[in-house]
Scaffold this active site. Structure first.
Site, PDB file in Angstrom:
ATOM      1  CE  LYS A   6      -3.392   2.519   2.779  1.00  0.00           C
ATOM      2  NZ  LYS A   6      -4.228   2.527   4.005  1.00  0.00           N
ATOM      3  CG  HIS A  43      -8.613 -26.652 -37.286  1.00  0.00           C
ATOM      4  ND1 HIS A  43      -7.334 -26.142 -37.158  1.00  0.00           N
ATOM      5  CD2 HIS A  43      -8.808 -26.876 -38.618  1.00  0.00           C
ATOM      6  CE1 HIS A  43      -6.790 -26.047 -38.363  1.00  0.00           C
ATOM      7  NE2 HIS A  43      -7.646 -26.498 -39.258  1.00  0.00           N
TER       8      HIS A  43
END
Length: 344
Positions: free
Chosen positions: A57, A196
């Site tokens: 922070k 595919h």
């Protein structure tokens, strides 16, 4: 903030500008045998997480380091008398928050496994604790970035036994997943040819060679350059039958005889992959991204072959017709749903 430095001086405390934390190894403890609820609770870090979040922070003034992989470059920079830049600290802070988020997600999944109780409701907040396994060359298309992530402790589905060690592509992983998921649904010798991400041929037979012949015959055009998977070990006869007939990119099976591996080594462009047994660590969810958000569902579970079937025709199906139907939908009916046919 104004007055902070005065307070520190009054208390005789030196300012902290570098925080290095290694959390308790809760992710590793989850994978160890013999762990109890109490022993895992003891592996949950509290103070370390608080230190990390406080430092992250305040990254404008504090450097937080949570990855040992960052030690060398940071040490080199500091030993040279150079300060870390604002960008460096911001990047390290983001990594720190990702670590604590992943850590907390693992704890939450362990404490409240939503799939352990079929009647349990879905949590309001849903997080997946994933770890990056590798960065891929590109995604489905060359302009898309992609990477492979795994669950904590998730094993690799395949192991390379022959062929070049070129990293698998995004589309390779899709084809492998489709092929192995499909072929593993059958108990008899089976072969699946995928192109595919969709099956061009699926067949069962008394042996793998016959299964391949049937699968290839289903669509011999789409089979070219495809991914072929079996649910039985392959010997030299099976390997030579395939290599003498068509070009393939990936060949998958639970095992290969040494003679078959020697034969495959003469074809370095063909990558032979051993299908590893599924472990207890397996994706419990299917996730699909939409413009609306994310759809999440439980992964399909094996179903009793004949359970739930009720004939509504005037003539009930013959045993052969019912067997054909069960084959068509697979022992796990949803297996074929995400696949697309390559046939015209």
């Amino acid at each position: 903030r104004p007055g902070d430095l005065e307070d520190l001086n009054a208390l005789g405390i030196s300012p902290i500008d570098l925080v290095v934390v290694n959390l308790y190894p809760f992710p590793d403890a989850l994978l160890k045998d013999g762990q109890t609820h109490a022993s895992l609770i003891e592996q949950i870090d509290i103070g370390g997480v608080a230190l990390i979040r406080a430092a992250a922070k305040n990254h404008e003034r504090v450097t937080v380091v949570v990855d040992p992989g960052d030690y060398p470059w940071i040490a080199t920079r500091l030993q040279a008398g150079l300060n870390l830049t604002d960008g460096d600290r911001l990047k390290l802070a983001a990594k720190a928050f990702r670590l604590t988020a992943h850590y907390d997600a693992l704890i939450a999944e362990w404490m409240d496994p939503i799939l352990s109780q079929p009647e349990a409701s879905w949590p309001e907040k849903f997080s997946l604790a994933l770890v990056r396994d590798q960065i891929l060359r590109y995604g489905e298309n060359p302009h898309q970035r992609a990477a492979l992530y795994r669950l904590n402790g998730q094993a690799h589905r395949t192991t390379l036994v022959s062929g070049h060690a070129k990293p698998l592509s995004y589309n390779n992983f899709l084809d492998i997943d489709s092929a192995t998921s499909c072929v593993s649904a059958f108990e008899r010798p089976a072969c699946v040819i995928v192109k595919h991400a969709g099956p061009s041929g699926v067949a069962m037979a008394d042996n793998v060679v016959l299964a391949y012949e049937k699968s290839y015959a289903a669509d011999s055009v789409s089979a070219f350059g495809g991914v072929i998977a079996f649910n039985r070990p392959l010997d030299t006869e099976a390997v030579e039958t395939i290599l003498n007939r068509q070009f393939i990119e990936l060949l998958l099976a639970p095992d290969f005889t040494q003679e078959a591996v020697s034969r495959l080594q003469k074809w370095p462009r063909v990558r032979a992959l051993q299908i590893n047994p599924l472990t207890s660590v397996y994706p419990p969810w299917q996730v699909r991204a939409l413009f609306e958000g994310y759809l999440i569902q439980e992964c399909d579970r094996p179903q009793n072959e004949a359970a739930g079937f009720r004939s509504v025709a005037k003539r009930p199906p013959t045993p052969q017709e019912q067997a054909d139907l069960l084959f068509a939908v697979g022992r796990r009916p949803a297996l074929f749903h995400p696949m697309r046919s390559c046939s015209p």
